[in-house]
Design an enzyme around this catalytic site. Structure first.
Site, PDB file in Angstrom:
ATOM      1  N   LYS A  81      10.665   0.537   2.457  1.00 10.79           N
ATOM      2  CA  LYS A  81       9.474  -0.135   1.950  1.00 10.79           C
ATOM      3  C   LYS A  81       9.904  -1.173   0.931  1.00 10.79           C
ATOM      4  CE  LYS A  81       4.913   0.160   2.476  1.00 10.79           C
ATOM      5  NZ  LYS A  81       4.215   0.415   3.749  1.00 10.79           N
ATOM      6  N   GLY A 183     -13.256   2.545   1.387  1.00 13.48           N
ATOM      7  CA  GLY A 183     -12.463   1.374   1.758  1.00 13.48           C
ATOM      8  C   GLY A 183     -12.918   0.815   3.088  1.00 13.48           C
ATOM      9  N   GLY A 185     -11.902  -2.369   4.340  1.00 11.81           N
ATOM     10  CA  GLY A 185     -11.078  -3.507   4.720  1.00 11.81           C
ATOM     11  C   GLY A 185     -10.694  -3.437   6.173  1.00 11.81           C
ATOM     12  N   VAL A 187      -8.504  -1.675   7.876  1.00  9.47           N
ATOM     13  CA  VAL A 187      -8.372  -0.342   8.468  1.00  9.47           C
ATOM     14  C   VAL A 187      -9.674   0.443   8.362  1.00  9.47           C
ATOM     15  CG1 VAL A 187      -7.202   1.883   8.243  1.00  9.47           C
ATOM     16  CG2 VAL A 187      -5.881  -0.245   8.127  1.00  9.47           C
TER      17      VAL A 187
END
Length: 354
Positions: A81, A183, A185, A187
Site C-alpha cells: 500500500k 458512505g 461514494g 462503492v
C-alpha cells in the site's frame, strides 16, 4: 515520525519506504507487508493527515490488509500500500504524480499500485507513463476489465451482504431487509443501487449530506445525518467510508445483527472483533467482502503483463467466490466459537506463510 518497527501496527513488514521528492513536493510512504505470494499489490491513497504518524499507521494497516485480501481472493499477489501525504487543500500536481511513478519504477516490480481514496483513473494513466506496474488502467472495450474498480467492489459487497442475510437471518432474498449504508461514494452508492434493485429498505448517510439525500430520493430510501447512521435500528449495518469505526463506543451503538460493508480496517483494534462476536453480531471480515475491486484490477494487470485481454465476464465469475469464502469463515466460526475476524486472519496467515 516514530520508528516504524515500534508501531503497534507493524507486522514484520518486508519494507517501509519514505519517498520525498523536493522538486515536486511529493512525500509518500510505500509499505510492503508480504511478497510471499507475489508482488505487493494495493492502491495508493492521497490524503491529508494530521501528522506523519497517522499516515504511517494507515500504510502499515492497509498493506497488511492487502496481504490478507489478496490471499483470500486467491490472487498470486502479496500485500502493499502507498499513501501520499497531501496538504490541507489536497494539492495534487503532475510533477508529484510523475515522481511517485518513478518511485514505484525504482522498486522493479515489487509493488504494483492501483486507485484508492483521492486517486483517479487519470492518475493511474499518468503513473503508467513512468512504470508499467499499475493496475486498473481504463478499458479499451466495454467487454474488457479495467478502469474504476469501484463497481466491482460494490458488486462483491452486495454478494457478501446477501450471504450474510442468508446465514444470519435465513433469508434468500433482500425484499424488505433494512440496510443502513454509511458512505454513498463510488462503492457505497453502487452497493445501495444494487440493494434497492432487490427490494431492500435503505437508510443512507454520508459526510456529503447532499449526495446522500439525492441518492435516497433516487432509490426511495431515507437519508440521515452522518453522525447518527450507526444508531439506526436495522438488519444490516454496512460501513463503506473510512475505517476504524468499530471501536468500543461504535460497537455499543450498533442496532443490527449483521455488519457487512466495504470500508477497510473497520475494526479499530484486535479486541473489537471478539466484542462483536460476544454481542452475537455476524461480521463479514472487510478484506474478504471488499475484495471485488482488487480482483478486477489484478486480473486486468496480470493479463496485460502476459499480453492478453481480461474480460469483465472473467472478473464477474471470480466475484461469485466472495460469498463462498465468507460462508466458509462463518461455518468455522460457528463450529469453533472463534470470532469471524480471527478465523479469517488465521486462514489468511496460513496462505501467506505466517
Amino acid at each position: 515520525m516514530p520508528a516504524f518497527w515500534e508501531e503497534p501496527d507493524f507486522d514484520d513488514h518486508e519494507m517501509v519506504q519514505v519517498v520525498h521528492d523536493r522538486a515536486s513536493g511529493l512525500t509518500a510512504i510505500i509499505a510492503l507487508h508480504s511478497t510471499h505470494l507475489g508482488p505487493g499489490a494495493g492502491g495508493t491513497r492521497f490524503w491529508h493527515y494530521a501528522d506523519g504518524a497517522g499516515a504511517l499507521r494507515d500504510a502499515l494497516r492497509l498493506s497488511r490488509g492487502m496481504s490478507y485480501k489478496n490471499a483470500m481472493a486467491g490472487l498470486p499477489m502479496g500485500g502493499g500500500k502507498a499513501v501520499i501525504l497531501a496538504d490541507e487543500n489536497l494539492t495534487k500536481t503532475p510533477a508529484m504524480i510523475a515522481a511517485f511513478g518513478d518511485a514505484i519504477a525504482a522498486l522493479n516490480g515489487r509493488y504494483v499500485t492501483a486507485e484508492d481514496v483521492g486517486m483517479s483513473e487519470a492518475d493511474m494513466v499518468a503513473i503508467h507513463q513512468r512504470t508499467r506496474h499499475v493496475c486498473g488502467l481504463p478499458a479499451t472495450d466495454p467487454d474488457l476489465a479495467g478502469g474504476d474498480p469501484g463497481p466491482f467492489t460494490s458488486r462483491g459487497i452486495f454478494y457478501g451482504v446477501k450471504a450474510a442475510v442468508r446465514h444470519k437471518l435465513g433469508r434468500d432474498d433482500l425484499s424488505g431487509v433494512h440496510v443502513a449504508v454509511q458512505g454513498t461514494g463510488s462503492v457505497g452508492g453502487g452497493l445501495a443501487r444494487l440493494l434497492a434493485a432487490e427490494g431492500a429498505k435503505l437508510t443512507l448517510a454520508d459526510v456529503n449530506a447532499e449526495r446522500a439525500a439525492a441518492l435516497a430520493a433516487e432509490l426511495g430510501g431515507t437519508a440521515v445525518d452522518a453522525g447518527s447512521i450507526m444508531d439506526v435500528e436495522c438488519d444490516v449495518f454496512s460501513p463503506n467510508a473510512l475505517g476504524a469505526i468499530l471501536d468500543d463506543s461504535g460497537i455499543a451503538r450498533i442496532k443490527a445483527p449483521i455488519v457487512a460493508g466495504g470500508a477497510n480496517n473497520q475494526l479499530s483494534r484486535p479486541q473489537h472483533g471478539p466484542i462483536l462476536h460476544e454481542r452475537g453480531i455476524l461480521y463479514a471480515p472487510d478484506y474478504v467482502i471488499n475484495g471485488g475491486g482488487i480482483i478486477a484490477v489484478t486480473l486486468e494487470y496480470l493479463a496485460r503483463e502476459q499480453g492478453q485481454p481480461c474480460t469483465r465476464a472473467e472478473v464477474m465469475e471470480r466475484l461469485e467466490e466472495i460469498p463462498l469464502r465468507l460462508e466458509a469463515i462463518w461455518r468455522e466460526s460457528d463450529a469453533s466459537g472463534q470470532p469471524a475476524d480471527k478465523v479469517a486472519d488465521a486462514m489468511a496467515q496460513r496462505l501467506i506463510g505466517r
